[in-house]
Write a protein that holds these residues in place. Structure first.
Motif, PDB file in Angstrom:
ATOM      1  N   UNK A   1       0.852  -1.195   0.000  1.00  0.00           N
ATOM      2  CA  UNK A   1       0.000   0.000   0.000  1.00  0.00           C
ATOM      3  C   UNK A   1       0.884   1.239   0.000  1.00  0.00           C
ATOM      4  N   UNK A   2       0.356   2.293  -0.570  1.00  0.00           N
ATOM      5  CA  UNK A   2       1.092   3.558  -0.603  1.00  0.00           C
ATOM      6  C   UNK A   2       1.297   4.095   0.808  1.00  0.00           C
ATOM      7  N   UNK A   3       0.293   3.923   1.663  1.00  0.00           N
ATOM      8  CA  UNK A   3       0.413   4.392   3.044  1.00  0.00           C
ATOM      9  C   UNK A   3       1.622   3.774   3.731  1.00  0.00           C
TER      10      UNK A   3
ATOM     11  N   UNK B   1       5.103  -7.947  -2.507  1.00  0.00           N
ATOM     12  CA  UNK B   1       5.112  -6.705  -1.741  1.00  0.00           C
ATOM     13  C   UNK B   1       6.398  -6.475  -0.974  1.00  0.00           C
ATOM     14  N   UNK B   2       6.937  -7.529  -0.353  1.00  0.00           N
ATOM     15  CA  UNK B   2       8.145  -7.343   0.459  1.00  0.00           C
ATOM     16  C   UNK B   2       9.288  -6.843  -0.398  1.00  0.00           C
ATOM     17  N   UNK B   3       9.484  -7.451  -1.586  1.00  0.00           N
ATOM     18  CA  UNK B   3      10.572  -7.004  -2.467  1.00  0.00           C
ATOM     19  C   UNK B   3      10.312  -5.582  -2.961  1.00  0.00           C
ATOM     20  N   UNK B   4       9.041  -5.277  -3.209  1.00  0.00           N
ATOM     21  CA  UNK B   4       8.701  -3.938  -3.671  1.00  0.00           C
ATOM     22  C   UNK B   4       9.047  -2.911  -2.602  1.00  0.00           C
ATOM     23  N   UNK B   5       8.672  -3.197  -1.359  1.00  0.00           N
ATOM     24  CA  UNK B   5       9.021  -2.297  -0.258  1.00  0.00           C
ATOM     25  C   UNK B   5      10.534  -2.155  -0.122  1.00  0.00           C
TER      26      UNK B   5
ATOM     27  N   UNK C   1      -2.689   7.878   5.597  1.00  0.00           N
ATOM     28  CA  UNK C   1      -1.552   8.695   6.039  1.00  0.00           C
ATOM     29  C   UNK C   1      -0.834   9.355   4.864  1.00  0.00           C
ATOM     30  N   UNK C   2      -0.967   8.781   3.672  1.00  0.00           N
ATOM     31  CA  UNK C   2      -0.306   9.371   2.507  1.00  0.00           C
ATOM     32  C   UNK C   2      -0.764  10.795   2.275  1.00  0.00           C
ATOM     33  N   UNK C   3      -2.078  11.007   2.296  1.00  0.00           N
ATOM     34  CA  UNK C   3      -2.614  12.347   2.065  1.00  0.00           C
ATOM     35  C   UNK C   3      -2.144  13.322   3.127  1.00  0.00           C
ATOM     36  N   UNK C   4      -2.023  12.862   4.365  1.00  0.00           N
ATOM     37  CA  UNK C   4      -1.578  13.744   5.448  1.00  0.00           C
ATOM     38  C   UNK C   4      -0.123  14.153   5.264  1.00  0.00           C
TER      39      UNK C   4
END
Length: 1000
Positions: free
Chosen positions: A113-115, A641-645, A158-161
């Motif tokens: 997720x982007x957040x 996801x883990x590799x992406x992060x 949280x991304x928007x914040x």
């Protein structure tokens, strides 16, 4: 049922055909190779770090004088790691797939997720930055504080914040600059805006939990106010000697800013109309203009019409346009840009928007940045959501250390263009675009142009073969447009072939000297004070050294390893036909090749211009583009996801490693600029400096350039023809540009260090008679200096201090003119470095038969007498070796922030640290070679004793060449005290090869 679901999930995650692979074997192999590379690098440095340099030529440079260690050793290490390590890694992956067949699945598989990504980045970056450099900018600290506040308030998105925090900060800054434009005269601390933005983000985030539209509207309003950042380059008020003065901004700059403002207002107005009532607008909420301004604002350096103190780099960025289009010089014939045609583009901007005046350079740079970043942001938006583009703009920015170098600006746009999905599908068009962009980039900056073009060569081959295999070539080649487009393509290329040929010859001449002539050695160099500064005791010095050296020497190869890993993942278990049939796989191949090639070029560029205090030196700005492309690759092509992060976090930690995070480079918010006491206000046009303009300039700099320009203009009134080209004025481009003179060749003499570069410059000076200034460069540019002094084509003018074209070539025309009284030349450590490397230099010398010599030991001196006089040009180098003098224990030093006066430290004999820091022998002990000229004036050449093998350049000293000599004296000094020689030295007089022009 649960057992079946679990089995199905594991099969899905470890399937080679699927993209959601979580097999840890590849990670283990990768980490093993990184560890092996670290061990190998330390072993290599500890074993070979103090080896003599292997020189390709007799190169003498002030940087080498400061650091006389082996760059060739470092060069070998990096290529061994990059090429050898990457090749072995690929073999290991292939063998792993065949021999280690049982997968090792990753049990922890979170959803991307982007957040989560934003939280990871803004938590990790400040922490790592402080860990490495003990540096915490308020702009980085407040997002870190914001995160727990958001969690405490129960904010889900949280991304928007986080975005709101930065946009609110920019909004306050933008509003401030709008107020400055209408009369505000108070400077503000940017921390105030950071804090206000923090509270705005907290309040809006809390209220937006129940009113989602509030967050959307806050983001939209902030972006409208952010447009005011463009007005930063319009500040025209200065505090000079306590009095405010006004230096108007160029009209062209004002027009450009107004046009950008109008377009930005229209774009943001459209977004307000579209998203004002949306509660969850997604990634398109951030406007293009906002991201452009973010890149632009963090890139800005310099202040209004205050002329920069750097007398070379800013002028090098703009001088080409005037030389080619206003002076009519033929490229790479009459005028040869040192590295490429980049200065034609930015120089054109200066002419168009800044009236061609250097006083407008800083403001015009802002217009140039807006243009380049507009293209870059648009292309980025075609690949990823705008929230990610804005995130990149906060961390990555181009070079501000070197006065807005523009060499790197088109790496990223070209890479983004060649990976556009729509373009990749149109294979014929892709091939044409690849060829044209490569040619453009080679012309713009050859080294990087070749790198980017070669990086996408595998993708080009894939496109060509794929087009044939899919039958697209057969379907298109009979169409008129296909044939005409390729005819037009080759016609364009043919037009530039002569220019490319001349450029290629010039680049080769310069490239043969560059790696050794520029920069300093990285091994054993200075550590920044802040790098792991809390480990400053002697106990932990080795840890700091190991950490810094591993980042320097293993950091770039690791990027190559990552490219190999990604390439293997993209192509594994796929047949050749499957690879050719997938446009996505072809794109992955192209990106991976680009990611591999660019660090290799960055390695080369690092060695060209090494700088102690920056881990990757100037290569970091090449790597910025590499890491942005890597980020896009992770978002689009890594499914697990883990590799992406992991890859994304790796990308955003890169600016932290080099201590150059964009967030920390935000300019101060000012309503006026303050001129220092050393500055001079030049209110009117200066006749001698027509391209200066009304400005504030350092007094000493102004006087130097003014004196040079006045001298040249005086020569034009009597001694040389009006408009005669100039070469080497002041050793910098600034003298030529500000005086609006016609340049000759590369214009500056400082680049002609090696033989090939000297030959190229001499041929130019022969065909294009010029005013030549060699003051202070008789040593570093000795090949060229020797030719100018002795060839007879140039005569020395004692009044101006310049060499002028001789009316009639005559050997010995300068005899007796260069003495100028007693002189001292301090050659520093260079003779020691050259002396240690005589094995690689001996092919460049001959040993003449001089009159019989008598060597007399006077205790503290050796007198060398000759049976009869000889011309100094017969032997212009002296090799001295003191084999039986006691060498003594070496002295070691570990300096920080490159302190040339660092105190030497004592370490136990055989201590491990002594293998990784600089050592010098006979510290403070110098050899003096003393001789007299034909007028009886005494001249002295000084060099450090070090390891007692010295190759001393006598010809660069005043009145050695074109003078007769019958004796010299060798003295041994320790400070002000003269020491006695213990034994007789080995003495050899040598003759360096001379510049030969052939049929030129």
């Amino acid at each position: 049922m649960k057992h079946m679901e679990k089995k199905s999930q594991t099969r899905s995650q470890t399937s080679y055909k699927g993209e959601n692979v979580t097999d840890l074997r590849h990670l283990y192999v990768f980490l093993a190779f990184v560890l092996i590379s670290c061990v190998f690098a330390l072993a290599w440095l500890g074993t070979h770090g103090h080896d003599p340099e292997i020189y390709p030529d007799v190169i003498q440079n002030t940087n080498m004088t400061r650091s006389f260690y082996s760059k060739s050793m470092e060069f070998k290490l990096l290529w061994i790691l990059l090429l050898g390590g990457s090749g072995l890694l690929l073999i290991a992956y292939i063998l792993t797939g065949k021999l280690w067949k049982k997968p090792i699945p990753l049990r922890f598989a979170p959803r991307f997720t982007t957040d989560t990504l934003f939280v990871l980045i803004f938590a990790a970056v400040p922490f790592v930055n402080y860990l490495l450099y003990q540096q915490m900018d308020i702009g980085m600290l407040l997002p870190l504080i914001l995160l727990p506040v958001l969690y405490a308030m129960g904010v889900e998105k949280k991304t928007e914040s986080i975005l709101l925090y930065f946009l609110a900060d920019y909004a306050f800054l933008g509003l401030y600059y709008v107020l400055v434009m209408i009369g505000l005269t108070k400077n503000m601390d940017k921390v105030l805006f950071n804090v206000l933005a923090f509270f705005v983000a907290c309040i809006i985030s809390f209220r937006a939990k129940e009113r989602p539209r509030l967050m959307t509207r806050a983001l939209l309003v902030c972006q409208v106010l952010t447009i005011g950042l463009a007005f930063y380059i319009l500040i025209d008020t200065y505090l000079y000697e306590g009095t405010p003065i006004l230096i108007p901004t160029a009209t062209g700059v004002k027009v450009a800013v107004v046009l950008f403002t109008v377009v930005a207002l229209i774009e943001n107005g459209y977004r307000i109309k579209t998203y004002w009532k949306e509660g969850n607008p997604g990634g398109n909420l951030i406007s293009l203009s906002t991201a452009i301004l973010s890149f632009y604002y963090l890139q800005m350096s310099g202040y209004g019409s205050i002329i920069r103190k750097d007398m070379r780099h800013p002028y090098e960025c703009v001088i080409g346009f005037g030389q080619v289009f206003m002076k009519g010089q033929k490229l790479y014939d009459e005028y040869s840009p040192t590295s490429g045609l980049y200065s034609l583009l930015q120089g054109g901007f200066l002419e168009l928007f800044g009236e061609g005046k250097m006083a407008n350079y800083n403001a015009v740079c802002g217009v140039f940045f807006l243009s380049v970043f507009a293209l870059t942001v648009y292309l980025l938006s075609r690949h990823i959501d705008m929230k990610y583009v804005f995130l990149l703009s906060l961390f990555f920015h181009y070079d501000t250390r070197l006065e807005n170098y523009d060499r790197y600006f088109f790496i990223l746009p070209i890479a983004l263009t060649l990976t556009l999905p729509g373009l990749v599908k149109r294979k014929n068009l892709w091939l044409q675009v690849w060829i044209l962009t490569t040619m453009f980039h080679v012309l713009y900056y050859p080294l990087l142009g070749v790198a980017v073009g070669f990086g996408f060569l595998p993708m080009g081959l894939w496109q060509a073969v794929s087009m044939v295999k899919r039958g697209q070539l057969r379907a298109q080649w009979k169409k008129p447009f296909f044939v005409l487009s390729w005819i037009a393509e080759f016609a364009v290329i043919a037009c530039f072939v002569p220019l490319l040929w001349r450029m290629g010859k010039h680049i080769l001449n310069m490239g043969n000297q560059t790696i050794w002539a520029d920069g300093i050695c990285m091994f054993g160099g200075a550590l920044p004070n802040k790098f792991l500064g809390y480990l400053d005791s002697e106990t932990y010095s080795l840890i700091r050294i190991f950490g810094y050296d591993l980042l320097r020497f293993v950091g770039l190869p690791v990027i190559g390893y990552l490219a190999i890993a990604l390439l293997y993942t993209a192509c594994r278990k796929r047949t050749f036909s499957e690879i050719l049939s997938s446009d996505m796989t072809g794109t992955r191949i192209g990106v991976c090749a680009f990611l591999f090639v660019m660090p290799a070029i960055a390695d080369t560029y690092t060695f060209c211009r090494s700088e102690n205090l920056y881990i990757f030196s100037r290569a970091d700005f090449v790597l910025y583009s590499v890491f942005i492309v890597l980020f896009i690759y992770a978002l689009k092509h890594i499914r697990q996801s883990v590799w992406k992060y992991a890859v994304c976090l790796f990308v955003f930690l890169f600016p932290v490693l080099i201590n150059d995070v964009g967030l920390t480079c935000q300019p101060n918010s000012v309503a006026y600029f303050t001129a220092g006491s050393e500055m001079l206000y030049v209110p009117d046009q200066d006749e001698d400096l027509p391209r200066l303009g009304a400005c504030l300039i350092e007094k000493n700099m102004y006087n130097r350039i003014k004196t040079t320009a006045s001298t040249v203009n005086l020569l034009y009134t009597g001694k040389v023809e009006e408009g005669t080209p100039v070469f080497g004025l002041g050793g910098q481009y600034s003298h030529v540009f500000l005086g609006d003179f016609t340049g000759s060749g590369t214009i500056e003499a400082t680049v002609a260090n090696g033989y090939d570069a000297a030959v190229s410059s001499a041929i130019n000076l022969l065909h294009q008679p010029s005013v030549v200034d060699m003051a202070g460069r008789n040593y570093s540019c000795y090949y060229l200096y020797h030719w100018i002094l002795t060839s007879g084509y140039y005569r020395y003018d004692t009044q101006s201090g310049f060499f002028l074209p001789a009316e009639k070539p005559q050997k010995g025309i300068n005899k007796g003119l260069m003495s100028g009284g007693a002189s001292t030349l301090d050659e520093g450590n260079t003779p020691s470095s050259l002396g240690e490397s005589m094995a690689s230099l001996k092919g460049f010398f001959t040993e003449p038969e001089l009159p019989a010599t008598t060597l007399t030991n006077e205790g503290d001196t050796f007198d060398i007498s000759f049976a009869k006089t000889f011309d100094g040009d017969e032997a212009d180098f002296l090799y001295l070796e003191f084999p039986d003098e006691p060498l003594g224990e070496p002295s070691y030093y570990l300096s920080t922030d490159f302190n040339p006066n660092a105190e030497f430290q004592t370490y136990p004999e055989g201590a491990l640290i002594t293998r990784f820091i600089r050592r010098q022998y006979n510290v403070g002990r110098t050899i003096h070679v003393v001789y007299t000229d034909e007028d009886g004036e005494e001249h002295r050449v000084i060099c450090q004793m070090n390891k007692q093998k010295l190759l001393i350049n006598l010809g660069a000293s005043n009145a050695w060449l074109l003078n007769d000599h019958d004796d010299i004296r060798i003295e041994y000094h320790y400070g002000a005290k003269e020491l006695d020689f213990m034994t007789e030295p080995v003495v050899r007089f040598l003759k360096l090869r001379e510049v030969e022009l052939g049929d030129a």
